[in-house]
Design a protein around this motif. Structure first.
Motif, PDB file in Angstrom:
ATOM      1  N   ARG A  21       0.840  -1.192   0.000  1.00  0.00           N
ATOM      2  CA  ARG A  21       0.000   0.000   0.000  1.00  0.00           C
ATOM      3  C   ARG A  21       0.879   1.248   0.000  1.00  0.00           C
ATOM      4  NH1 ARG A  21      -3.194  -3.640   2.889  1.00  0.00           N
ATOM      5  NH2 ARG A  21      -5.317  -3.720   2.103  1.00  0.00           N
ATOM      6  N   ARG A  22       0.228   2.381  -0.186  1.00  0.00           N
ATOM      7  CA  ARG A  22       0.972   3.635  -0.204  1.00  0.00           C
ATOM      8  C   ARG A  22       0.137   4.720   0.463  1.00  0.00           C
ATOM      9  NH1 ARG A  22      -1.023   7.050  -4.123  1.00  0.00           N
ATOM     10  NH2 ARG A  22      -2.255   6.154  -5.797  1.00  0.00           N
ATOM     11  N   ALA A  23       0.771   5.841   0.720  1.00  0.00           N
ATOM     12  CA  ALA A  23       0.072   7.001   1.270  1.00  0.00           C
ATOM     13  C   ALA A  23      -0.528   7.798   0.109  1.00  0.00           C
ATOM     14  CB  ALA A  23       1.043   7.874   2.059  1.00  0.00           C
ATOM     15  N   PHE A  24      -1.604   8.505   0.387  1.00  0.00           N
ATOM     16  CA  PHE A  24      -2.196   9.392  -0.608  1.00  0.00           C
ATOM     17  C   PHE A  24      -1.391  10.687  -0.664  1.00  0.00           C
ATOM     18  CE2 PHE A  24      -6.212   7.165   0.833  1.00  0.00           C
ATOM     19  CZ  PHE A  24      -6.361   6.401  -0.321  1.00  0.00           C
ATOM     20  N   THR A  25      -1.254  11.250  -1.863  1.00  0.00           N
ATOM     21  CA  THR A  25      -0.605  12.553  -2.023  1.00  0.00           C
ATOM     22  C   THR A  25      -1.630  13.636  -1.664  1.00  0.00           C
ATOM     23  OG1 THR A  25      -1.293  12.817  -4.321  1.00  0.00           O
ATOM     24  CG2 THR A  25       0.818  11.667  -3.926  1.00  0.00           C
ATOM     25  N   GLU A  26      -1.170  14.867  -1.525  1.00  0.00           N
ATOM     26  CA  GLU A  26      -2.078  15.978  -1.220  1.00  0.00           C
ATOM     27  C   GLU A  26      -3.142  16.135  -2.302  1.00  0.00           C
ATOM     28  OE1 GLU A  26      -2.368  17.905   1.576  1.00  0.00           O
ATOM     29  OE2 GLU A  26      -0.885  16.507   2.377  1.00  0.00           O
ATOM     30  N   ASP A  27      -2.747  16.025  -3.572  1.00  0.00           N
ATOM     31  CA  ASP A  27      -3.717  16.135  -4.665  1.00  0.00           C
ATOM     32  C   ASP A  27      -4.751  15.021  -4.594  1.00  0.00           C
ATOM     33  OD1 ASP A  27      -2.477  18.404  -5.647  1.00  0.00           O
ATOM     34  OD2 ASP A  27      -1.332  17.330  -7.193  1.00  0.00           O
ATOM     35  N   GLU A  28      -4.309  13.801  -4.254  1.00  0.00           N
ATOM     36  CA  GLU A  28      -5.241  12.684  -4.137  1.00  0.00           C
ATOM     37  C   GLU A  28      -6.198  12.881  -2.960  1.00  0.00           C
ATOM     38  OE1 GLU A  28      -2.662   9.014  -6.055  1.00  0.00           O
ATOM     39  OE2 GLU A  28      -2.345   9.537  -3.949  1.00  0.00           O
ATOM     40  N   ILE A  29      -5.678  13.386  -1.858  1.00  0.00           N
ATOM     41  CA  ILE A  29      -6.527  13.656  -0.685  1.00  0.00           C
ATOM     42  C   ILE A  29      -7.633  14.631  -1.069  1.00  0.00           C
ATOM     43  CG2 ILE A  29      -6.581  14.764   1.597  1.00  0.00           C
ATOM     44  CD1 ILE A  29      -3.715  13.614   2.007  1.00  0.00           C
ATOM     45  N   ASN A  30      -7.259  15.712  -1.737  1.00  0.00           N
ATOM     46  CA  ASN A  30      -8.248  16.710  -2.164  1.00  0.00           C
ATOM     47  C   ASN A  30      -9.266  16.102  -3.126  1.00  0.00           C
ATOM     48  OD1 ASN A  30      -7.036  18.716  -0.609  1.00  0.00           O
ATOM     49  ND2 ASN A  30      -5.663  19.314  -2.262  1.00  0.00           N
ATOM     50  N   ALA A  31      -8.797  15.264  -4.048  1.00  0.00           N
ATOM     51  CA  ALA A  31      -9.692  14.633  -5.016  1.00  0.00           C
ATOM     52  C   ALA A  31     -10.655  13.663  -4.328  1.00  0.00           C
ATOM     53  CB  ALA A  31      -8.880  13.905  -6.088  1.00  0.00           C
ATOM     54  N   ILE A  32     -10.182  12.928  -3.345  1.00  0.00           N
ATOM     55  CA  ILE A  32     -11.050  11.994  -2.607  1.00  0.00           C
ATOM     56  C   ILE A  32     -12.142  12.769  -1.879  1.00  0.00           C
ATOM     57  CG2 ILE A  32     -11.158  10.381  -0.658  1.00  0.00           C
ATOM     58  CD1 ILE A  32      -8.293   9.453  -1.544  1.00  0.00           C
ATOM     59  N   PHE A  33     -11.753  13.829  -1.175  1.00  0.00           N
ATOM     60  CA  PHE A  33     -12.748  14.613  -0.445  1.00  0.00           C
ATOM     61  C   PHE A  33     -13.770  15.244  -1.393  1.00  0.00           C
ATOM     62  CE2 PHE A  33      -9.740  14.452   3.164  1.00  0.00           C
ATOM     63  CZ  PHE A  33     -10.628  13.956   4.106  1.00  0.00           C
ATOM     64  N   LYS A  34     -13.322  15.664  -2.558  1.00  0.00           N
ATOM     65  CA  LYS A  34     -14.252  16.230  -3.542  1.00  0.00           C
ATOM     66  C   LYS A  34     -15.211  15.147  -4.044  1.00  0.00           C
ATOM     67  CE  LYS A  34     -14.478  18.905  -7.757  1.00  0.00           C
ATOM     68  NZ  LYS A  34     -13.781  19.467  -8.890  1.00  0.00           N
ATOM     69  N   ALA A  35     -14.685  13.934  -4.264  1.00  0.00           N
ATOM     70  CA  ALA A  35     -15.506  12.834  -4.796  1.00  0.00           C
ATOM     71  C   ALA A  35     -16.560  12.341  -3.810  1.00  0.00           C
ATOM     72  CB  ALA A  35     -14.608  11.670  -5.223  1.00  0.00           C
ATOM     73  N   CYS A  36     -16.307  12.495  -2.520  1.00  0.00           N
ATOM     74  CA  CYS A  36     -17.275  11.967  -1.541  1.00  0.00           C
ATOM     75  C   CYS A  36     -17.942  13.075  -0.724  1.00  0.00           C
ATOM     76  CB  CYS A  36     -16.618  10.931  -0.632  1.00  0.00           C
ATOM     77  SG  CYS A  36     -15.289  11.519   0.412  1.00  0.00           S
ATOM     78  N   GLU A  37     -17.809  14.305  -1.182  1.00  0.00           N
ATOM     79  CA  GLU A  37     -18.400  15.442  -0.480  1.00  0.00           C
ATOM     80  C   GLU A  37     -19.901  15.240  -0.262  1.00  0.00           C
ATOM     81  OE1 GLU A  37     -17.777  20.228  -0.572  1.00  0.00           O
ATOM     82  OE2 GLU A  37     -17.671  19.136  -2.454  1.00  0.00           O
ATOM     83  N   GLY A  38     -20.354  15.565   0.939  1.00  0.00           N
ATOM     84  CA  GLY A  38     -21.772  15.462   1.257  1.00  0.00           C
ATOM     85  C   GLY A  38     -22.230  14.078   1.694  1.00  0.00           C
TER      86      GLY A  38
END
Length: 185
Positions: A21-38
């Motif tokens: 496994r790996r850690a998420f990058t800052e861009d990936e973190i932002n993209a994940i939060f955008k994808a699951c917002e709400g």
């Protein structure tokens, strides 16, 4: 056929899942939060990012587990090492939990989190990763990567590794060593 060594057909398991496994990058973190917002997944990801908790522990989180700004949990995974995990809660997590606890004492134990089965839970988060455009790049990418992200970010912030291990429930000198990654890619 009993004299034949069939075990040679099984691939070498010397590499642990935590090494894959790996850690998420800052861009990936932002993209994940955008994808699951709400959704409840947004809150679960927020808790995971700031606590390093496993999905199973987040799903089992109970209002009574929170005391004096800390999450007291006895995760099944580390019980054999007799590690009681005490996670100090970041103000963002406190804010999320206060809001959720107004609705339920166990906010993450719900059908939206795939209460019905593990496969359903995995497929729901996999869809979020796909919507976020996250690609494995040769690694396993799933909810557990938040633990890798948590340790990586804590070490990068200068928190001593023994303190991070204690918060994350890792045995000193154990598997936690494999959770710190270079995310400068």
């Amino acid at each position: 056929g009993l004299q034949e060594n069939v075990w040679k057909l099984i691939p070498n398991r010397s590499e642990k899942d935590s090494e894959k496994r790996r850690a998420f990058t800052e861009d990936e973190i932002n993209a994940i939060f955008k994808a699951c917002e709400g959704s409840i997944w947004y809150d679960a990801c927020m808790v995971a990012l700031y606590t390093g908790a496993r999905l199973k522990d987040i799903r089992n989180l109970n209002k009574n587990d929170i005391q004096d700004g800390c999450w007291y949990l006895d995760p099944n995974k580390t019980r054999r090492y007799e590690i009681e995990t005490v996670i100090p809660l970041h103000p963002k997590v406190n804010e999320v939990l206060e809001r959720l606890f107004k609705q339920s004492d166990r906010p993450f134990n719900c059908s939206a989190m795939g209460r019905d089965n593990t496969k359903n839970r995995r497929s729901r988060f996999t869809k979020i990763l796909r919507d976020a455009g996250i690609k494995p790049n040769g690694a396993i990418v799933d909810f557990h990567c938040w633990r890798h992200t948590f340790k990586t970010r804590m070490i990068a912030a200068g928190v001593p590794e023994d303190v991070v291990d204690e918060i994350g429930g890792w045995r000193p000198g154990g598997a936690g060593k494999r959770y710190n990654h270079d995310v400068s890619r």
